[in-house]
Design a protein around this motif. Structure first.
Motif, mmCIF file in Angstrom:
data_model
loop_
_atom_site.group_PDB
_atom_site.id
_atom_site.type_symbol
_atom_site.label_atom_id
_atom_site.label_comp_id
_atom_site.label_asym_id
_atom_site.label_seq_id
_atom_site.Cartn_x
_atom_site.Cartn_y
_atom_site.Cartn_z
ATOM 1 N N PHE A 114 0.849 -1.194 0.000
ATOM 2 C CA PHE A 114 0.000 0.000 0.000
ATOM 3 C C PHE A 114 0.882 1.240 0.000
ATOM 4 C CE2 PHE A 114 -2.859 -3.092 2.005
ATOM 5 C CZ PHE A 114 -4.038 -2.854 1.312
ATOM 6 N N THR A 115 0.434 2.251 -0.725
ATOM 7 C CA THR A 115 1.097 3.548 -0.649
ATOM 8 C C THR A 115 0.143 4.556 -0.044
ATOM 9 O OG1 THR A 115 2.485 5.119 -1.866
ATOM 10 C CG2 THR A 115 0.434 4.456 -2.923
ATOM 11 N N TRP A 116 0.707 5.596 0.537
ATOM 12 C CA TRP A 116 -0.056 6.607 1.281
ATOM 13 C C TRP A 116 0.015 7.905 0.485
ATOM 14 C CZ3 TRP A 116 -1.865 3.192 4.517
ATOM 15 C CH2 TRP A 116 -1.057 2.112 4.858
ATOM 16 N N TYR A 126 -5.188 6.132 0.485
ATOM 17 C CA TYR A 126 -4.228 5.041 0.314
ATOM 18 C C TYR A 126 -4.777 4.092 -0.737
ATOM 19 C CZ TYR A 126 -7.573 2.514 3.262
ATOM 20 O OH TYR A 126 -8.716 1.952 3.769
#
Length: 553
Positions: free
Chosen positions: A83-85, A127
């Motif tokens: 996951f990226t924020w 996200y």
């Protein structure tokens, strides 16, 4: 004995400094996510989706400025996951950015805990998963950062707030979409639009997405997690007051509708000042040959009556959207958390040390479609770029500065390799995104907020700087680039690490339209960058190698 105690305390302090990327004294908030497969049907067609704790879209992360956030992700999928924020700057901490250039993926049947701080930030973010085509299956949600009580926001506290995830959807399913891209084709047109995974029928039987009480004002946090389609959002018979965009308080203009580009987030206030009944929230596609529309129900508490059948009309043409961009201005009088507050208001007076022009192109390589930047199409290495750099084996994984700072006049053959630009720490850089194609583009810069100083049609030249907004451009992290146009942003590279610049149009991202900036502090110091944590996932050629010595001060 006293000397021994002092030595032990010093050792403990050094150990903590080398392993904990958090700021002492700030609260820690924790989340536990179980990521699983599950059927989802935003457009009425069941497909295999990705759920977080059984939810689609995923749960909100509610935080406050300077909170230390811990998210323990249990990957119950059959595939690696990250996951990226989006928009979270992760100061000094690209280790937790959640992209394949800085992290190894979480393997099936394992868990990993992200640690990051929402340092000096407020606003609406999101996200989403970045591995393969997981973004097409769900796994996305809202990330809210509230202002601390002692720092007021420039509007009254709303009665409530709602996260609205609005984006396109493909009924083929994410594994089929991956096969399409791997075969060398683009995704084509989306099948529809969804609002929080739903699309109202308008037959009077729909459950409301949101409920308002007459006379009260509500905060709506909009984000577009879609794959490739910009959308326009509007409320039936209500107006929106724009108050925040990607971490910046804005001049509070009133809009009947707003364009929400892929990867973009903003916050509006809506006052329940109409007859108590149901109303439509409408989202429609922009810049597509076939119009796609989704609706959701906004219900007044104790209201009586279904929504009127007539939907508010969308705008026409991308020139309308360009003109709307020019109305977005930073609220310079608002008290708010912001990175580098001392220099924030003076960006127009800082000398540019380097200009980088990035031009996107669609090319065929061995008969298959690839998207390139300045003649190179990004190829994901098996060893994360950040790990290769940290372990001192970068030369075995990638080459620095392997694209020119401006588009070549002619590209004879597109190269496929990792793209890494070496940036001098704390340089003030002008980046020009050039779009030579007929499709709209959307770009994101991880790790930084930039000043979006200009968007114009035609070809960029140094003379165009005369038209830049050097006073109150909004500080943000995504920027759209219209067909046959360019966009200019200013970035202070004061956040050491390996950071991703990517197309938010996901078939372009998957097929090579991304790169990384490496900005290393000349001092190996904790003041500039955190150490690699002991629990960092290790993979590729660095697996089994001795860990480099940590920064000590």
């Amino acid at each position: 004995m006293g000397r021994l105690v002092l030595v032990l305390i010093s050792m403990l302090c050094l150990w903590a400094a080398s392993t904990l990327p958090v700021e002492g004294g700030d609260p820690i908030i924790t989340f536990e996510w179980k990521v699983t497969y599950g059927d989802v049907a935003p457009l009425g067609v069941p497909v295999k989706g990705i759920l977080i704790n059984g939810e689609f879209p995923g749960p909100n992360i509610n935080s406050t400025t300077n909170n230390n956030v811990e998210v323990n992700v249990f990957n119950n999928l059959e595939e690696p996951l990250l996951f990226t924020w989006q928009g979270i700057q992760n100061r000094k901490n690209s280790w937790q950015d959640g992209v394949l250039g800085s992290m190894c993926p979480i393997l099936p049947g394992t868990n990993f805990t992200y640690h990051f701080q929402v340092k000096d930030q407020i606003g609406s973010y999101m996200y989403y998963p970045v591995t393969d085509m997981h973004r097409a299956a769900g796994g996305f949600g809202g990330l809210r950062i509230h202002s601390r009580p002692l720092i007021p926001v420039p509007y009254d506290q709303p009665a409530d707030e709602f996260t609205v995830m609005v984006g396109d959807w493909f009924n083929k399913g994410y594994t089929s979409l991956k096969k399409i891209l791997d075969s060398g084709r683009n995704l084509g047109r989306a099948d529809g639009i969804h609002i929080n995974g739903k699309n109202a029928k308008g037959d009077g039987k729909d459950e409301p997405l949101f409920t308002m009480e007459a006379g009260k004002t509500y905060r709506y946090r909009f984000c577009n997690p879609g794959l490739k389609t910009a959308v326009n959002v509007r409320f039936q018979d209500h107006v929106m007051k724009l108050v925040e965009m990607e971490g910046s308080h804005t001049v509070q203009n009133i809009y009947e509708s707003l364009d929400l580009h892929v990867g973009m987030c903003f916050t509006v206030l809506v006052t329940a000042d109409q007859e108590p009944r149901d109303y439509f929230l409408v989202a429609s596609s922009r810049f597509t040959k076939r119009d796609l529309t989704a609706t959701g129900i906004v219900r007044y508490l104790n209201g009586n009556g279904a929504p009127k059948p007539d939907l508010p009309k969308p705008p026409v043409g991308w020139a309308w959207s360009l003109n709307q961009f020019r109305t977005f201005r930073w609220n310079l009088t608002a008290s708010a958390a912001r990175p580098n507050p001392q220099g924030s208001y003076k960006y127009g007076g800082i000398n540019i040390t380097r200009t980088i022009r990035l031009a996107n192109t669609a090319e065929k390589v061995d008969g298959k479609l690839r998207y390139a930047i300045n003649g190179v199409s990004f190829l994901e290495p098996t060893t994360p770029l950040k790990l290769a750099e940290y372990y001192g084996v970068a030369d075995k994984v990638f080459k620095y500065n392997n694209i020119p700072d401006e588009p070549p006049a002619q590209v004879s053959k597109v190269a496929l390799e990792p793209i890494v630009l070496n940036i001098t720490y704390k340089d003030f850089i002008e980046v020009i995104f050039e779009n030579h194609e007929t499709a709209i583009q959307s770009w994101n810069v991880d790790g930084y907020a930039f000043f979006a100083v200009g968007i114009e049609t035609g070809t960029w030249s140094p003379e165009k700087r005369m038209n830049y907004n050097l006073l109150d451009a909004v500080s943000r992290h995504t920027i759209q680039v219209f067909p046959k146009s360019w966009a200019a942003v200013f970035i202070t590279f004061d956040n050491a690490g390996m950071w991703n610049i990517r197309s938010e149009v996901w078939d372009r991202h998957y097929l090579g339209q991304q790169l990384y900036f490496s900005s290393l502090s000349p001092n190996r110091s904790l003041r500039d960058e955190y150490n690699m944590r002991d629990d960092t996932l290790v993979c590729g050629i660095v697996e089994g190698m001795p860990k480099p010595p940590p920064f000590s001060s």
